[in-house]
Structures are given as C-alpha cells and as structure tokens.
Design a protein around this motif. Structure first.
Motif, PDB file in Angstrom:
ATOM      1  N   PRO A 101      19.760  59.599 -11.778  1.00  0.00           N
ATOM      2  CA  PRO A 101      20.378  60.717 -11.072  1.00  0.00           C
ATOM      3  C   PRO A 101      20.941  60.304  -9.712  1.00  0.00           C
ATOM      4  O   PRO A 101      20.345  59.509  -9.004  1.00  0.00           O
ATOM      5  N   ASN A 102      22.108  60.826  -9.400  1.00  0.00           N
ATOM      6  CA  ASN A 102      22.737  60.615  -8.095  1.00  0.00           C
ATOM      7  C   ASN A 102      23.096  59.151  -7.825  1.00  0.00           C
ATOM      8  O   ASN A 102      23.317  58.790  -6.660  1.00  0.00           O
ATOM      9  N   SER A 103      23.156  58.327  -8.845  1.00  0.00           N
ATOM     10  CA  SER A 103      23.582  56.945  -8.648  1.00  0.00           C
ATOM     11  C   SER A 103      25.017  56.928  -8.145  1.00  0.00           C
ATOM     12  O   SER A 103      25.874  57.646  -8.649  1.00  0.00           O
ATOM     13  N   ASP A 104      25.263  56.086  -7.132  1.00  0.00           N
ATOM     14  CA  ASP A 104      26.615  56.017  -6.578  1.00  0.00           C
ATOM     15  C   ASP A 104      27.349  54.754  -7.014  1.00  0.00           C
ATOM     16  O   ASP A 104      28.419  54.444  -6.500  1.00  0.00           O
ATOM     17  N   SER A 105      26.770  54.043  -7.977  1.00  0.00           N
ATOM     18  CA  SER A 105      27.438  52.848  -8.474  1.00  0.00           C
ATOM     19  C   SER A 105      28.740  53.239  -9.161  1.00  0.00           C
ATOM     20  O   SER A 105      28.813  54.229  -9.887  1.00  0.00           O
ATOM     21  N   ARG A 106      29.765  52.426  -8.955  1.00  0.00           N
ATOM     22  CA  ARG A 106      31.061  52.684  -9.571  1.00  0.00           C
ATOM     23  C   ARG A 106      31.231  51.919 -10.872  1.00  0.00           C
ATOM     24  O   ARG A 106      32.289  51.980 -11.495  1.00  0.00           O
ATOM     25  N   ASN A 107      30.200  51.166 -11.243  1.00  0.00           N
ATOM     26  CA  ASN A 107      30.262  50.398 -12.483  1.00  0.00           C
ATOM     27  C   ASN A 107      29.712  51.236 -13.613  1.00  0.00           C
ATOM     28  O   ASN A 107      28.499  51.291 -13.829  1.00  0.00           O
ATOM     29  N   TYR A 108      30.571  51.894 -14.332  1.00  0.00           N
ATOM     30  CA  TYR A 108      30.137  52.747 -15.444  1.00  0.00           C
ATOM     31  C   TYR A 108      30.271  52.032 -16.782  1.00  0.00           C
ATOM     32  O   TYR A 108      29.905  52.580 -17.810  1.00  0.00           O
ATOM     33  N   VAL A 109      30.767  50.805 -16.765  1.00  0.00           N
ATOM     34  CA  VAL A 109      31.021  50.068 -17.999  1.00  0.00           C
ATOM     35  C   VAL A 109      29.810  49.251 -18.442  1.00  0.00           C
ATOM     36  O   VAL A 109      29.545  49.123 -19.631  1.00  0.00           O
ATOM     37  N   SER A 110      29.061  48.722 -17.491  1.00  0.00           N
ATOM     38  CA  SER A 110      27.960  47.826 -17.837  1.00  0.00           C
ATOM     39  C   SER A 110      26.761  48.594 -18.354  1.00  0.00           C
ATOM     40  O   SER A 110      26.295  49.541 -17.723  1.00  0.00           O
ATOM     41  N   PRO A 111      26.215  48.171 -19.513  1.00  0.00           N
ATOM     42  CA  PRO A 111      24.994  48.817 -20.012  1.00  0.00           C
ATOM     43  C   PRO A 111      23.832  48.708 -19.023  1.00  0.00           C
ATOM     44  O   PRO A 111      22.933  49.556 -19.041  1.00  0.00           O
ATOM     45  N   ASN A 112      23.846  47.700 -18.185  1.00  0.00           N
ATOM     46  CA  ASN A 112      22.755  47.493 -17.226  1.00  0.00           C
ATOM     47  C   ASN A 112      22.663  48.618 -16.197  1.00  0.00           C
ATOM     48  O   ASN A 112      21.642  48.764 -15.527  1.00  0.00           O
ATOM     49  N   GLU A 113      23.726  49.394 -16.045  1.00  0.00           N
ATOM     50  CA  GLU A 113      23.726  50.499 -15.082  1.00  0.00           C
ATOM     51  C   GLU A 113      23.016  51.740 -15.636  1.00  0.00           C
ATOM     52  O   GLU A 113      22.802  52.702 -14.909  1.00  0.00           O
ATOM     53  N   TYR A 114      22.689  51.734 -16.898  1.00  0.00           N
ATOM     54  CA  TYR A 114      22.091  52.889 -17.559  1.00  0.00           C
ATOM     55  C   TYR A 114      20.616  52.606 -17.827  1.00  0.00           C
ATOM     56  O   TYR A 114      20.266  51.556 -18.366  1.00  0.00           O
ATOM     57  N   THR A 115      19.752  53.533 -17.461  1.00  0.00           N
ATOM     58  CA  THR A 115      18.312  53.296 -17.537  1.00  0.00           C
ATOM     59  C   THR A 115      17.628  54.042 -18.676  1.00  0.00           C
ATOM     60  O   THR A 115      16.468  53.765 -18.979  1.00  0.00           O
ATOM     61  N   SER A 116      18.304  54.966 -19.295  1.00  0.00           N
ATOM     62  CA  SER A 116      17.731  55.704 -20.423  1.00  0.00           C
ATOM     63  C   SER A 116      18.696  55.627 -21.603  1.00  0.00           C
ATOM     64  O   SER A 116      19.901  55.819 -21.429  1.00  0.00           O
ATOM     65  N   TRP A 117      18.133  55.373 -22.782  1.00  0.00           N
ATOM     66  CA  TRP A 117      18.943  55.186 -23.991  1.00  0.00           C
ATOM     67  C   TRP A 117      18.367  55.978 -25.151  1.00  0.00           C
ATOM     68  O   TRP A 117      17.143  56.123 -25.269  1.00  0.00           O
TER      69      TRP A 117
END
Length: 127
Positions: A101-117
């Motif tokens: 929540p509220n992540s300000d990262s601009r990298n939306y392409v990398s799977p590493n930016e996502y913590t729940s699957w």
C-alpha cells in the motif's frame, strides 16, 4: 500480505474473449497498485498490465495493448482483466499481484515490486 484469488481462466478459441477476476482477502488493496502477470511454459514471468490504486492510470505491455483492459472495483476488493481478440501466444498462467500500500515506486513492470501473489489461473487459446 494480502491473499489474492484469481478466477475466470479457461480454454478459448483464437479471437475469443475471457474475463479474469482477482479477489482480495482484505480491503487494503484499495491503496495498492495492482498488476497482472503471465508465465508460459519454459518462459519467465512477464508483465501484462497494471493499474494505480485509484484506477486513474493503467499500463500495458505492448503485446496486449488495445486488446486487454484492466479495471478495479475497490469497494469489492476486486481487480479485473478483460481479454479480447485472444491469440495462441496469450496462452499462459495468469497471476494477479499487489504492491505494498502507498508504494511510490514507479517500477510497475518488475515482479519484484509486488509482494502479494495469487495462485494463478490457466488461460489456453487454441488456434
């Protein structure tokens, strides 16, 4: 982490449509960017599309642009992927993912930016 459950996959002929859904266990996804990824046999997991928490911005891989549409209903804690004009090369396991929540990262392409699957749902497109 948020528990995510995908549904809506299946077998469809080329040119057909499917609508995937991703239901979250908690309403905290209302502040999370959400994404869809896919993984074909023998290939790495690849970015398909993402949507900001407010739904005001969406991003697509070039391979699906104009054919796929991501949307979300925060009141229902659900994200959707409408897939039209499906091609055999769209065949893969499709995964829903949530960023913190509220992540300000601009990298939306990398799977590493996502913590729940989610566990994934199979989409098979026959020619």
């Amino acid at each position: 982490q948020v528990q995510l459950v995908e549904s809506g996959g299946g077998l469809v002929q080329a040119g057909g449509s499917l609508r995937l859904s991703c239901a979250a266990s908690r309403r905290t996804i209302s502040r999370s960017m959400m994404g869809w990824f896919r993984q074909a046999p023998g290939k790495e997991r690849e970015f398909v599309t993402a949507i900001t928490w407010s739904g005001d911005m969406t991003y697509y891989a070039d391979s699906v642009k104009g054919r796929f549409t991501i949307s979300r209903d925060n009141a229902k804690s659900t994200v959707y992927l409408q897939m039209n004009s499906l091609k055999p090369e769209d065949t893969a396991v499709y995964y829903c993912a949530a960023r913190p929540p509220n992540s300000d990262s601009r990298n939306y392409v990398s799977p590493n930016e996502y913590t729940s699957w989610g566990q994934g749902t199979q989409v098979t497109v026959s020619s």
